[in-house]
Design a protein around this motif. Structure first.
Motif, PDB file in Angstrom:
ATOM      1  N   PRO A 103      37.577 -51.570  10.852  1.00  0.00           N
ATOM      2  CA  PRO A 103      37.583 -50.283  10.006  1.00  0.00           C
ATOM      3  C   PRO A 103      38.301 -50.499   8.487  1.00  0.00           C
ATOM      4  N   LYS A 104      39.227 -51.326   8.464  1.00  0.00           N
ATOM      5  CA  LYS A 104      39.935 -51.366   7.046  1.00  0.00           C
ATOM      6  C   LYS A 104      39.590 -52.688   6.319  1.00  0.00           C
ATOM      7  N   TYR A 105      38.235 -53.042   6.589  1.00  0.00           N
ATOM      8  CA  TYR A 105      37.753 -54.264   6.112  1.00  0.00           C
ATOM      9  C   TYR A 105      37.295 -54.001   4.396  1.00  0.00           C
ATOM     10  N   ASN A 106      37.989 -55.022   3.547  1.00  0.00           N
ATOM     11  CA  ASN A 106      37.771 -54.811   2.218  1.00  0.00           C
ATOM     12  C   ASN A 106      37.179 -56.004   1.613  1.00  0.00           C
ATOM     13  N   PRO A 107      36.011 -56.451   1.071  1.00  0.00           N
ATOM     14  CA  PRO A 107      35.399 -57.712   1.095  1.00  0.00           C
ATOM     15  C   PRO A 107      36.325 -58.244  -0.321  1.00  0.00           C
ATOM     16  N   ALA A 108      37.044 -57.458  -1.066  1.00  0.00           N
ATOM     17  CA  ALA A 108      37.874 -58.150  -1.983  1.00  0.00           C
ATOM     18  C   ALA A 108      39.118 -59.012  -1.323  1.00  0.00           C
ATOM     19  N   MET A 109      39.425 -58.583  -0.139  1.00  0.00           N
ATOM     20  CA  MET A 109      40.599 -59.100   0.418  1.00  0.00           C
ATOM     21  C   MET A 109      40.342 -60.135   1.400  1.00  0.00           C
ATOM     22  N   LEU A 110      39.234 -60.478   1.547  1.00  0.00           N
ATOM     23  CA  LEU A 110      38.563 -61.602   2.348  1.00  0.00           C
ATOM     24  C   LEU A 110      38.796 -62.961   1.913  1.00  0.00           C
ATOM     25  N   LEU A 111      39.209 -63.791   2.536  1.00  0.00           N
ATOM     26  CA  LEU A 111      39.336 -65.227   2.356  1.00  0.00           C
ATOM     27  C   LEU A 111      38.883 -66.139   3.346  1.00  0.00           C
ATOM     28  N   HIS A 112      38.420 -67.166   2.941  1.00  0.00           N
ATOM     29  CA  HIS A 112      37.887 -68.268   3.831  1.00  0.00           C
ATOM     30  C   HIS A 112      38.940 -68.727   4.773  1.00  0.00           C
ATOM     31  N   GLY A 113      39.083 -68.637   6.108  1.00  0.00           N
ATOM     32  CA  GLY A 113      40.410 -69.227   6.708  1.00  0.00           C
ATOM     33  C   GLY A 113      40.360 -70.599   7.272  1.00  0.00           C
ATOM     34  N   GLU A 114      39.167 -70.640   7.809  1.00  0.00           N
ATOM     35  CA  GLU A 114      38.896 -72.160   8.597  1.00  0.00           C
ATOM     36  C   GLU A 114      37.183 -72.094   8.735  1.00  0.00           C
ATOM     37  N   GLN A 115      36.893 -73.774   8.899  1.00  0.00           N
ATOM     38  CA  GLN A 115      35.477 -73.822   9.015  1.00  0.00           C
ATOM     39  C   GLN A 115      35.394 -75.197  10.044  1.00  0.00           C
ATOM     40  N   TYR A 116      34.380 -74.930  10.953  1.00  0.00           N
ATOM     41  CA  TYR A 116      34.079 -76.095  11.729  1.00  0.00           C
ATOM     42  C   TYR A 116      32.679 -76.093  11.700  1.00  0.00           C
ATOM     43  N   LEU A 117      32.218 -77.401  11.637  1.00  0.00           N
ATOM     44  CA  LEU A 117      30.593 -77.739  11.409  1.00  0.00           C
ATOM     45  C   LEU A 117      30.300 -78.856  12.308  1.00  0.00           C
ATOM     46  N   GLU A 118      29.467 -78.662  13.331  1.00  0.00           N
ATOM     47  CA  GLU A 118      29.047 -79.609  14.035  1.00  0.00           C
ATOM     48  C   GLU A 118      27.676 -80.050  13.760  1.00  0.00           C
ATOM     49  N   MET A 119      27.297 -81.260  13.592  1.00  0.00           N
ATOM     50  CA  MET A 119      25.894 -81.772  13.572  1.00  0.00           C
ATOM     51  C   MET A 119      25.350 -82.088  14.689  1.00  0.00           C
ATOM     52  N   LYS A 120      24.085 -81.340  15.081  1.00  0.00           N
ATOM     53  CA  LYS A 120      23.510 -81.767  16.398  1.00  0.00           C
ATOM     54  C   LYS A 120      22.167 -82.607  16.180  1.00  0.00           C
ATOM     55  N   ALA A 121      21.617 -82.899  14.790  1.00  0.00           N
ATOM     56  CA  ALA A 121      20.582 -83.520  14.680  1.00  0.00           C
ATOM     57  C   ALA A 121      20.670 -83.779  12.945  1.00  0.00           C
ATOM     58  N   PRO A 122      20.002 -85.171  12.376  1.00  0.00           N
ATOM     59  CA  PRO A 122      20.487 -85.068  10.927  1.00  0.00           C
ATOM     60  C   PRO A 122      19.615 -84.097  10.068  1.00  0.00           C
ATOM     61  N   LEU A 123      20.247 -83.717   9.054  1.00  0.00           N
ATOM     62  CA  LEU A 123      19.645 -82.753   8.401  1.00  0.00           C
ATOM     63  C   LEU A 123      18.667 -83.334   7.300  1.00  0.00           C
ATOM     64  N   LYS A 124      17.563 -82.877   7.107  1.00  0.00           N
ATOM     65  CA  LYS A 124      16.329 -83.199   6.202  1.00  0.00           C
ATOM     66  C   LYS A 124      16.738 -82.994   4.780  1.00  0.00           C
ATOM     67  N   ALA A 125      16.306 -83.649   3.879  1.00  0.00           N
ATOM     68  CA  ALA A 125      16.312 -83.465   2.461  1.00  0.00           C
ATOM     69  C   ALA A 125      15.814 -82.007   1.955  1.00  0.00           C
ATOM     70  N   SER A 126      14.588 -81.473   2.712  1.00  0.00           N
ATOM     71  CA  SER A 126      14.261 -80.305   2.551  1.00  0.00           C
ATOM     72  C   SER A 126      13.526 -79.771   3.851  1.00  0.00           C
ATOM     73  N   GLY A 127      13.363 -78.439   3.887  1.00  0.00           N
ATOM     74  CA  GLY A 127      12.720 -78.052   5.267  1.00  0.00           C
ATOM     75  C   GLY A 127      13.061 -76.375   5.397  1.00  0.00           C
ATOM     76  N   ARG A 128      12.843 -76.126   6.718  1.00  0.00           N
ATOM     77  CA  ARG A 128      13.113 -74.608   6.874  1.00  0.00           C
ATOM     78  C   ARG A 128      14.006 -74.562   8.201  1.00  0.00           C
ATOM     79  N   LEU A 129      14.864 -73.717   8.038  1.00  0.00           N
ATOM     80  CA  LEU A 129      16.048 -73.652   8.938  1.00  0.00           C
ATOM     81  C   LEU A 129      15.992 -72.058   9.421  1.00  0.00           C
ATOM     82  N   LEU A 130      16.209 -71.853  10.973  1.00  0.00           N
ATOM     83  CA  LEU A 130      16.337 -70.511  11.236  1.00  0.00           C
ATOM     84  C   LEU A 130      17.639 -70.212  11.883  1.00  0.00           C
ATOM     85  N   THR A 131      18.508 -69.470  11.278  1.00  0.00           N
ATOM     86  CA  THR A 131      20.007 -69.104  11.850  1.00  0.00           C
ATOM     87  C   THR A 131      20.178 -68.218  12.269  1.00  0.00           C
ATOM     88  N   SER A 132      20.879 -68.137  13.417  1.00  0.00           N
ATOM     89  CA  SER A 132      21.320 -66.940  13.979  1.00  0.00           C
ATOM     90  C   SER A 132      22.929 -66.959  14.193  1.00  0.00           C
TER      91      SER A 132
END
Ligand code: HDC
Length: 298
Positions: free
Chosen positions: A73-102
């Protein structure tokens, strides 16, 4: 406030088509130079996407559709900071293409003053349906805590590993000065948060001037690890995790200090040289092949 129902926050999938131009723009955004032909010239025989381009699909409609204001309820976009990130590759990423993200909200933590929200995303190749990458995006919402509830879902173990550097000199160090225009360039890959370009907005957020995207620092550090331990092979990156411990200003120098923890794991931290502050902590890359055995050069 009623119970937070995280199951209702499952969203998507959203489609993102990317071209070789987007792939090059991302590479330039994380500091690649014209000499790094493989990443900036589509005519190069080994032209490829940097693996960390896989953090970008959530910035195309996905994250903007997560109803954070319903969860906090007190969310304010100006106060948002990126805290952490985890990325896991499951297959090589092509140099171009179309991805569906959920996406779905994995965890909401009340930290007292602040709130922490972890969002999990899955990106699949639109043609084959194969999962290409998963991201765990932790946002740190200053001033949005105090709601007195906490919800957790199962976390991926790699995403919660402590990744503490050992008490010895780093096994490798790579240093790179960012450009004054780094954030102005990086944002064109999809994160248009004004925090990174608008001095007035940065001031409201509590900074003297616009700061660098956390994921720009993350992409630069990933390049450093691949360069030092995988001969620059983009397919060598299996996963990468980091905490954004301190902001970075465009133009500052990033120094990545790396320790080989096992044949396939590199623990690292990234320092802002000018202020001697750690920007990335609790960080590690898991390599797909043991260090030194990857095949090509950056
Ligand atoms: C849907 C949207 C998705 C995301 C979109 C992202 C959009 C982007 O455009 C945004 C950005 O890129 S912002 C730039 C990158 N990020 C930063 O620069 C943040 C740098 N970090 C900081 O300033 C502080 O660490 C700070 C302020 C984060 C925390 O410092 P303190 O307030 O001093 O916190 P502290 O008292 O040390 O700890 C309080 C509790 O919070 C946990 N914590 C600390 N740092 C964290 C971090 N970075 N991420 C997650 N959790 C964090 C602590 O562990 C502590 O928890 P507990 O009390 O349970 O131990």
């Amino acid at each position: 406030m009623g119970e937070l129902d995280l199951s209702k926050t499952e969203i998507g999938p959203f489609s993102w088509s990317y071209s070789e131009r987007d792939t090059i723009l991302y590479a330039l955004g994380v500091g690649c130079h014209r000499e790094e032909q493989r990443y900036v010239f589509e005519g190069h025989s080994d032209f490829a996407a940097l693996p960390t381009l896989a953090v970008i699909p959530p910035y195309h409609d996905v994250l903007a559709s997560v109803p954070l204001q319903d969860v906090l309820p007190k969310y304010n976009p100006a106060m948002l900071l990126h805290g952490e990130q985890y990325l896991e590759m499951k297959a090589p990423l092509k140099a171009s293409g179309r991805l569906l993200t959920s996406a779905r909200v994995l965890e909401v933590q009340d930290k007292g003053k602040a709130a922490v929200v972890v969002i999990h995303t899955t990106s699949k190749c639109a043609d084959s349906g194969e999962v290409v990458a998963e991201n765990e995006i932790t946002s740190f919402m200053r001033g949005a805590g105090g709601f007195g509830q906490q919800r957790r879902a199962q976390r991926q173990p790699a995403a919660v590993a402590p990744n503490k550097p050992p008490q010895r000199k780093p096994d490798a160090v790579v240093e790179e000065r960012t450009s004054e225009d780094q954030a102005a360039l990086y944002r064109l890959s999809g994160d248009y948060n004004p925090l990174h370009i608008d001095p007035e907005f940065a001031g409201i957020a509590g900074f003297d001037r616009p700061i660098l995207h956390g994921l720009c620092t993350f992409g630069i550090a990933a390049k450093h690890v691949l360069k030092a331990f995988a001969q620059g092979d983009p397919e060598a990156l299996k996963s990468i995790k980091a905490r954004f411990a301190k902001h970075v200003f465009p133009g500052e120098t990033l120094r990545t200090e790396m320790w080989q923890d096992s044949p396939t794991k590199v623990i690292f931290q990234t320092r802002v040289v000018e202020r001697d502050e750690l920007a990335l902590t609790f960080a590690a890359v898991e390599l797909a092949t043991p260090a030194g055995q990857a095949k090509s050069r950056l």
